[in-house]
Design an enzyme around this catalytic site. Sequence first.
Site, PDB file in Angstrom:
ATOM      1  N   ASP A  13     -10.078  -3.316 -18.236  1.00 42.63           N
ATOM      2  CA  ASP A  13     -10.201  -4.426 -19.966  1.00 42.63           C
ATOM      3  C   ASP A  13      -9.231  -4.815 -20.576  1.00 42.63           C
ATOM      4  O   ASP A  13      -7.971  -3.718 -21.130  1.00 42.63           O
ATOM      5  CB  ASP A  13     -10.960  -3.259 -20.837  1.00 42.63           C
ATOM      6  N   HIS A  18       1.016  -1.180  -0.559  1.00 37.54           N
ATOM      7  CA  HIS A  18      -0.073   0.284  -0.276  1.00 37.54           C
ATOM      8  C   HIS A  18       0.822   1.081  -0.034  1.00 37.54           C
ATOM      9  O   HIS A  18       0.412   2.129  -0.445  1.00 37.54           O
ATOM     10  CB  HIS A  18      -0.864  -0.137   1.296  1.00 37.54           C
TER      11      HIS A  18
END
Length: 390
Positions: A333, A166
């Site tokens: 995508d 993170h």
Amino acid sequence: MSLVVRKSSPVVVRPSPETGTTRGTIKLSSFDKGLYNMPSTTLLVFEHPLHNAAETIRGALSRALAHYYPIASRIVVAGGGGGGSSGGGDVYIECNDEGVAFVAAHTDHALKEVICFDRSPAARKLLDQLAVYYPGMSCGPGDPLLLMQVTEFSCGGFVLGVTWNHGGADGAGMGQFLRAVGELSGGSPSPSVAPVRWDGSLPSLRPSVLEAQQHLLSLDPRCTTFEAALAVLWRCRTRAIRPDPEAPTLLVFLADMRKHAGAKEGYYGNCIVAQLVVDSDAVMAIRRAKDQLPDRLKEDEEGVVGRHELREIRAYDTLTVTSWRNLGFDRVDFGSGRPARVTASGKDLPPSPGAVGFLSDGRGGGVSVLSDLVRQEHADAFLAELAKFI
């Protein structure tokens, strides 16, 4: 059903040489500090086939790292450790092109046979096989900043499991990076958003904000949709676990501060804060806390909860919430369409025992909820309270 996932040995993926990378160091901002050893995991479920999914994504990942070269680097803690608000040491990213870890996996099952989201112990174990994790669920200074696994199913569908440090990026930043991988896999010459990892114009968080955030991370394991759903869960949970109406309970939600901090477009480092709420009117308290987010950047802001009061609240009396609806994972995508589902593994719950994550369903029509809200002795009382709102 027993799911067998066969995994290849991890390989190192480094930035492709097609774009020159920059050596040197990147100092972590005050938003990054305190998060540099905290892992996060996201699972993106794609129903439609992608030819040779693992190799396609691995190649695009290498090209994306040429633009996002700090993700292929390592975090270094200098001067004796810590690196948090106490100033125990400096923490920075050493840009060295050491690369990220990549695992290709496959199973003989079809996606629809094995992907269930009831969050039973069996389901969590299943989801845990679809990603790679850091040893001990903590990121060490020499570990890659990104671990990626692509699991291909017999039907042609696949799951992308992404575990990252993170300190290298927050959720919105990782969503931006994965969209870039998708664009490059589709033949784009470069990402549509130019990445920015160091933004010197960002303000510094005050030590009290960092201290509160680090304390929360150390705990043991308009009425918007977010406000309404969160208020119901918070109220039901509080009534179920708290016999004493005067005993304080704490709500924590993680907020993106990019627009308040004036971050540059394309910035993918951490720009989140933990906003704390203690109040009896749940909806209004959440709304006020959201309105007060810009004040977290002010030097004289006192905070919603005092330091002493914060330390008096037990971990179990804390509800930690994060919303993934606007992070962009559902817009990734690789050439076969966007994910049908975005979720997290069973291991990737927030640190306090009472926690919930709002996860995009991938179709823009609603949200699902990953929760670990109450202990067994409070389950019936919680469900009874929740039933009053159904």
